[in-house]
Structures are given as structure tokens and as C-alpha cells.
Design an enzyme around this catalytic site. Sequence first.
Site, PDB file in Angstrom:
ATOM      1  N   TRP A   9     155.364  -4.402  42.653  1.00  0.00           N
ATOM      2  CA  TRP A   9     155.668  -2.985  42.373  1.00  0.00           C
ATOM      3  C   TRP A   9     156.520  -2.803  41.132  1.00  0.00           C
ATOM      4  O   TRP A   9     156.477  -1.755  40.489  1.00  0.00           O
ATOM      5  CB  TRP A   9     156.266  -2.304  43.605  1.00  0.00           C
TER       6      TRP A   9
ATOM      7  N   ASP B  48     163.364   2.065  42.445  1.00  0.00           N
ATOM      8  CA  ASP B  48     162.253   2.415  43.328  1.00  0.00           C
ATOM      9  C   ASP B  48     162.645   1.977  44.742  1.00  0.00           C
ATOM     10  O   ASP B  48     162.687   0.779  45.039  1.00  0.00           O
ATOM     11  CB  ASP B  48     160.988   1.685  42.860  1.00  0.00           C
TER      12      ASP B  48
ATOM     13  N   LYS C   9     156.863   5.380  54.296  1.00  0.00           N
ATOM     14  CA  LYS C   9     157.274   4.146  54.966  1.00  0.00           C
ATOM     15  C   LYS C   9     158.497   4.384  55.839  1.00  0.00           C
ATOM     16  O   LYS C   9     158.490   4.141  57.030  1.00  0.00           O
ATOM     17  CB  LYS C   9     157.540   3.059  53.923  1.00  0.00           C
TER      18      LYS C   9
END
Length: 366
Positions: A102, A177, A201
Site C-alpha cells: 500500500w 494511511d 475495515k
Amino acid sequence: MSRAFNFSAGPATLPESVLLQAQAEMLEWRDSGASIVEHSHRGPEFIQVAAEAEADLRALMSIPDDYAVLFLSGGATTQQALIPLNLAAPGQSADYVVSGHWSKTAIKQAKPYVAVNTVASSEAGGFRDIPARSDWRLSKDAAYVHITANETIHGVEYRPSHYGDTLDTGDTPLFADFSSSIASEPIDISKYGLIYAGAQKNLGPVGVTVVIVRRELLERAGQPRADIFTYAAHLKGESMLNTPPTWNWYMLGLNVKWMLAEGGVAEFARRNAEKAALLYAAIDGSGGYYRNEVDPAVRSRMNIPFFLHDDALDKSFLAEAKAAGLIALKGHRALGGMRASIYNAMPVAGVKALVAFMQDFQSRHG
Ligand SMILES: Cc1ncc(COP(=O)(O)O)c(C=O)c1O
């Protein structure tokens, strides 16, 4: 009906009580004559839902007043492009630490808009650790430093015990992030210039993305862009520049209320640590039958990739796990093997059931 324990990496499991409340309110929200999905985003009903969600999230995460909270669409990936567009000047550079898949996505989205410096990377070691802070070669005039707080696929996470206060980046703001670890333990927001996370999530359903940004950063001119790509315009428009994802925002609000009622992030930090410790102990104590390859100092509490000693058993493991009410354990295709995502809404009982299944599977297929 029997709901399984769902270890999906995202969209991920939600608390049953939240789903039941949404079900109960589906036809009519609080004597308003319509479902919340049917009300205008500009009507008093949704304005109340939106305001409560923001106030509750501020309380849950102890977000200081000098930080704006935006509820946007487009996912975390869109933020990875909007960040340089809004917060880097034309021709300016930005520093990125690469700790997994990511981090690389963040760079890919940013590259058209900013000169990316990769200041450290753990790719050569297969992303089994995170570059030590002392190895980051930060630039002097970068617009920001970007990290990925938790790598959802590789299962590495910046742990305070490992990094302490060393994440300090001086005058250059730190952007993170937090898609797969937001609100999973207390953090000091004031250490960050900007935090972003898709909700799917740890905070609710997919479709709404939270951006928490120090207000003074929004005074930066950034680069030529449309209003709809402008954080300051979203703030001025109260995240309703265009029709927002009202249902997702409402669901996030229900979920945050649930988290507050359960004891807030301190309690979730306790549960998350307990769940991760249970699962890592089972893996490490299996005599090599199962293995996790991440440096224990930076093992993720949220996403735990693991491998069976013989990948010929993977199919049976997944099929038998499913039959035992344990679903979505297949690892990401980049790594193979298994992955258990154990976010805020995964109960301790779910992890205990997984551990019992793993031990039973080993005894039968040993
Ligand atoms: C850490 C991280 N960042 C970014 C993303 C991309 O998020 P989205 O699909 O919301 O754009 C994900 C998705 O799983 C993620 O785990």
C-alpha cells in the site's frame, strides 16, 4: 441463519448489533417517515446523522479542534492522489517510506503530481519489516512525509513499542494511511499533519473515507485543480459539495457509537492486542506447522498472514475452516497462504475459534 466469523481484509465484519440496528431502521429512521437512505443529505435528518458521526468520531479518537474531519468518497486510493494535489506546490517533492504494497500504491497515485522521494524501503527483504527511522533519508524541502501505518497485505505495522516517538519528522508534516488500523488503539493525532482511512475495515462499511487534517495545512495553495478535488472546499461545504454517500456515513456513525459504548479505543486496543497475541502464539507454538515471517517487533495487530508448512494443504484448510464457520482466510494473491484480518469488530471469541480450528487441523493433518 448462522453468521460465520469473517476474517475478510475489507470490506470486513461489522458488529451484529450495528447490523441489527440498521435493519430495524431501514424502513423508517426515528419517526421521520422514511429511511435515512431516502432523506435528502440537506434535510434535518441526515444533517443530524452527519453531525453526530463527526462528534462521536472526534470523541472516539480524541481529535483536537485544530483538525478538520472530512467524510469523502473515492476510497483511500483517491486520497493518495488528492494529498499531493492539495498539499504540495507545483514542482515540490514529497518523502515516502515504503513498507509494503500500500505504500507503493500511495506513490503510484502521487507520482503524476509530486516529485516522489523514496526515503527508505523494506522491499529488498520482502516487506517483512519496516525501515528503521534512523535509515530514513528525509529531504529538507519535502511537502510532507508519507507512511502506511499498517500494511494490510504484508502484515507489518508501526508499533509504538518499536518506534516510540521517533516518528517525529520535524517541520515536515507526517501524513499516514491508517486504512487498516484507524481507531484500533489510542494515537496522538497532533503528531500527524494528516491521517486518512477508508472506513471498510475498522470503522464501518465501504463507501466513505475519513480524512483528518490539521486545518492550517489547508491554507496551502497546492496545484491547479477543480473544487471537487479540494480539501478546503469540502471542509467549507461540510463534506457535502456533491451528494455524499449518506448510507455509508450513517453506518459509520452507528459503528462509532457502538465503539464508544463498548469502552472506546482504549478498550479496543486491549481487545486487539489480546486477539493478536492469541493468534501469533498459536502460529509460533505450532512447531513450524504454521509460520508468520514478519519481524516480531513490527507484526501487525490487524492483519496476520500465515503459511502452512505444506501449501498442498491450503485448499483443505480453507474448505474445512469454512465448514467450521470461519470464512475469508485465503491470503492475498501477492503472498499466497492465509491471512486473518482481526479488526475492531472481530470478537475475541472469533480468534479463539480460529486458534482451536488451527490446532485441530494440525492434529488431523499433521
Ligand atoms: C492500507 C491501505 N491503503 C489503501 C487501501 C485502498 O483503499 P480503497 O480501496 O479504499 O481505495 C487499502 C485497501 O485495502 C489499504 O489496506
